[in-house]
Design a protein around this motif. Structure first.
Motif, PDB file in Angstrom:
ATOM      1  N   ILE A   1       0.981  -1.341  -0.567  1.00 47.97           N
ATOM      2  CA  ILE A   1       0.015  -0.182   0.255  1.00 47.97           C
ATOM      3  C   ILE A   1       0.897   0.813  -0.070  1.00 47.97           C
ATOM      4  N   GLY A   2       1.142   2.043  -0.912  1.00 43.45           N
ATOM      5  CA  GLY A   2       1.607   2.932  -1.642  1.00 43.45           C
ATOM      6  C   GLY A   2       2.598   2.845  -2.638  1.00 43.45           C
ATOM      7  N   GLY A   3       2.659   3.633  -3.136  1.00 43.60           N
ATOM      8  CA  GLY A   3       3.171   3.686  -4.509  1.00 43.60           C
ATOM      9  C   GLY A   3       4.565   4.555  -4.799  1.00 43.60           C
ATOM     10  N   GLY A   4       5.355   5.007  -3.561  1.00 39.05           N
ATOM     11  CA  GLY A   4       6.871   5.698  -3.577  1.00 39.05           C
ATOM     12  C   GLY A   4       7.611   4.837  -3.373  1.00 39.05           C
ATOM     13  N   ASP A   5       9.349   5.598  -3.378  1.00 33.73           N
ATOM     14  CA  ASP A   5       9.985   4.795  -3.607  1.00 33.73           C
ATOM     15  C   ASP A   5      10.062   2.984  -2.765  1.00 33.73           C
ATOM     16  N   THR A   6       9.934   3.309  -1.724  1.00 33.99           N
ATOM     17  CA  THR A   6       9.166   2.671   0.027  1.00 33.99           C
ATOM     18  C   THR A   6       8.931   1.765  -0.872  1.00 33.99           C
ATOM     19  N   GLY A   7       7.174   2.033  -1.296  1.00 33.40           N
ATOM     20  CA  GLY A   7       6.545   0.592  -2.454  1.00 33.40           C
ATOM     21  C   GLY A   7       7.041  -0.505  -2.548  1.00 33.40           C
ATOM     22  N   SER A   8       8.244   0.577  -3.851  1.00 32.33           N
ATOM     23  CA  SER A   8       9.185  -0.348  -5.144  1.00 32.33           C
ATOM     24  C   SER A   8       9.789  -1.319  -4.628  1.00 32.33           C
ATOM     25  N   ASP A   9      10.732  -1.004  -3.454  1.00 35.04           N
ATOM     26  CA  ASP A   9      11.294  -1.863  -2.402  1.00 35.04           C
ATOM     27  C   ASP A   9      10.731  -2.799  -1.810  1.00 35.04           C
TER      28      ASP A   9
ATOM     29  N   ILE B   1       1.871  -9.770  -6.089  1.00 28.49           N
ATOM     30  CA  ILE B   1       2.140  -8.996  -5.417  1.00 28.49           C
ATOM     31  C   ILE B   1       1.594  -7.800  -6.234  1.00 28.49           C
ATOM     32  N   THR B   2       0.728  -7.278  -5.057  1.00 25.69           N
ATOM     33  CA  THR B   2      -0.249  -6.133  -5.881  1.00 25.69           C
ATOM     34  C   THR B   2       0.025  -5.244  -5.152  1.00 25.69           C
ATOM     35  N   GLN B   3       0.106  -3.925  -6.045  1.00 28.44           N
ATOM     36  CA  GLN B   3       0.948  -2.458  -5.001  1.00 28.44           C
ATOM     37  C   GLN B   3      -0.690  -1.915  -5.954  1.00 28.44           C
ATOM     38  N   VAL B   4      -0.832  -1.077  -4.177  1.00 31.94           N
ATOM     39  CA  VAL B   4      -1.706  -0.025  -4.570  1.00 31.94           C
ATOM     40  C   VAL B   4      -1.946   1.391  -4.387  1.00 31.94           C
ATOM     41  N   GLU B   5      -1.974   2.090  -5.032  1.00 32.78           N
ATOM     42  CA  GLU B   5      -2.215   3.819  -4.454  1.00 32.78           C
ATOM     43  C   GLU B   5      -3.167   4.421  -4.251  1.00 32.78           C
ATOM     44  N   ILE B   6      -2.958   5.869  -3.524  1.00 34.54           N
ATOM     45  CA  ILE B   6      -4.535   6.143  -3.633  1.00 34.54           C
ATOM     46  C   ILE B   6      -4.304   7.367  -4.061  1.00 34.54           C
ATOM     47  N   MET B   7      -3.617   7.854  -4.971  1.00 31.14           N
ATOM     48  CA  MET B   7      -3.472   9.027  -5.581  1.00 31.14           C
ATOM     49  C   MET B   7      -3.793   8.868  -7.024  1.00 31.14           C
ATOM     50  N   PRO B   8      -4.287   9.844  -7.966  1.00 34.35           N
ATOM     51  CA  PRO B   8      -4.458   8.914  -9.554  1.00 34.35           C
ATOM     52  C   PRO B   8      -2.766   8.972  -9.763  1.00 34.35           C
TER      53      PRO B   8
ATOM     54  N   ASN C   1      -5.528   5.438  -7.749  1.00 28.78           N
ATOM     55  CA  ASN C   1      -6.978   5.773  -7.456  1.00 28.78           C
ATOM     56  C   ASN C   1      -7.761   4.508  -6.235  1.00 28.78           C
ATOM     57  N   ILE C   2      -7.154   3.741  -5.520  1.00 25.49           N
ATOM     58  CA  ILE C   2      -7.929   2.749  -4.856  1.00 25.49           C
ATOM     59  C   ILE C   2      -8.041   3.560  -3.153  1.00 25.49           C
ATOM     60  N   LEU C   3      -8.675   2.508  -2.711  1.00 23.30           N
ATOM     61  CA  LEU C   3      -9.311   3.342  -1.350  1.00 23.30           C
ATOM     62  C   LEU C   3      -8.992   1.930  -0.919  1.00 23.30           C
ATOM     63  N   THR C   4      -8.698   1.934   0.051  1.00 19.92           N
ATOM     64  CA  THR C   4      -8.151   0.251   1.537  1.00 19.92           C
ATOM     65  C   THR C   4      -8.995   1.169   1.850  1.00 19.92           C
ATOM     66  N   LYS C   5     -10.505  -0.313   2.703  1.00 19.38           N
ATOM     67  CA  LYS C   5     -11.152   0.387   3.421  1.00 19.38           C
ATOM     68  C   LYS C   5     -11.012  -0.876   4.855  1.00 19.38           C
ATOM     69  N   GLU C   6     -10.890  -2.087   4.475  1.00 15.03           N
ATOM     70  CA  GLU C   6     -10.745  -2.882   5.820  1.00 15.03           C
ATOM     71  C   GLU C   6      -9.812  -4.674   4.990  1.00 15.03           C
TER      72      GLU C   6
END
Length: 328
Positions: A128-136, A149-156, A190-195
């Protein structure tokens, strides 16, 4: 820089080896610890003293440290991670990214893991998070042989080219695909993590998500979003890593003991690089908030100039190199 100006410098580190995020944050496959060790050895041979396993504010009282030294420089970083307060956060298998990355670097270099083992082999991993740390986290999970492995980011999704509102030399917010991504990952924006959904053993087994659409912000207001009706779904998740950035330095311990003033975001408040306490300075992420390594290098050099000037009434240390910042 301070050592080259003739000052006696002691570096205190709470871990068993110095290096901070370079050692325990950036994966070993991107930055070998041998590179860090070489630099540390060169500094030690030049006269800098390194004291490890010394947690200032816990093992050593910061007030005593201030009395023992002419100057104290705070460079403890921005280490409080941004959390995700949604139902199921407490389930086993949901970790902050640095718990995972730091432990893996310890494993790769045959060091004590210090905490319960976190390993992604055979797991359905969600980052959860699309930056460098998520990439690592993606790259490390690939090396662990994760099942998916799935990577989700709330921003566009960012643009592929520099947008007009971010002209050079600003750091452009563009789409970046790392070698870790190329090794294999399913990316979504554009993904919201709800639960976080779990089983009767208290283990995470799934993640409830929904698509969102961002709304244009009115002047002076923060952007908002709306959930796309009918987009909610649950995806498999045996292990989740929260890679959403860092908030500020730890306010307890050294900052509390020295009564260091903090600004609104929780970072150390400074005038230039000087804190509200005489003879106490701050540099790097602890002062600016989370940033790039190149900026921290520049912060350290500028702070060294300020400290040398404070102690000696002048300084011959090299002035700020604007090209260093521009190259970031």
């Amino acid at each position: 820089q301070l050592n080259s100006a003739g000052h006696l410098v002691t570096v205190f580190e709470r871990d068993e080896k110095v290096g901070g995020l370079l050692r325990f944050g950036i994966p070993d496959f991107k930055l070998s610890m041998s590179v860090i060790d070489r630099k540390i050895d060169l500094m030690a041979k030049a006269g800098i003293k390194f004291v490890v396993n010394a947690h200032i504010g816990v093992d050593i009282n910061a007030v005593q440290l201030r009395e023992d030294f002419d100057v104290v420089l705070l460079t403890g970083g921005s280490t409080v991670p941004r959390d995700l307060p949604v139902p199921g956060r407490e389930l086993n298998g949901v970790h902050f990214a640095m718990e995972f990355l730091g432990q893996n670097n310890r494993r790769a270099n045959e060091m004590d893991l210090k905490t319960k083992e976190i390993h992604a082999k055979g797991k359905n991993v969600v980052v959860i998070g699309g930056g460098d740390t998520g990439s690592d986290c993606v790259g490390t999970s690939n090396r662990h042989k994760a099942a998916s492995i799935t990577q989700v980011e709330i921003m566009p999704i960012p643009p592929e080219k520099r947008p007009a509102n971010m002209p050079w030399p600003q750091y452009p917010m563009i789409l970046r695909t790392s070698t870790s991504h190329e090794e294999g990952v399913d990316r979504h924006w554009n993904i919201l993590t709800k639960e976080f959904i779990g089983n009767d053993k208290g283990e995470v087994t799934g993640l409830r998500l929904a698509d969102i659409v961002w709304q244009d912000a009115k002047p002076g207001e923060r952007p908002s979003f709306k959930e796309v009706e009918g987009s909610e779904r649950v995806i498999p998740c045996d292990m989740a890593f929260l890679a959403m950035g860092f908030l500020h330095p730890e306010p307890t311990g050294v900052l509390a003991q020295l009564d260091i003033a903090l600004e609104d975001r929780g970072n150390v408040e400074t005038q230039g690089v000087a804190t509200n306490q005489e003879g106490v300075f701050a540099a790097g992420d602890m002062r600016t908030g989370q940033s790039l390594v190149v900026r921290c290098i520049n912060e350290g050099r500028e702070c060294a100039r300020a400290i040398d000037d404070y102690l000696m009434g002048g300084t011959n240390l090299e002035a700020k190199a604007d090209s260093l910042m521009l190259s970031a």
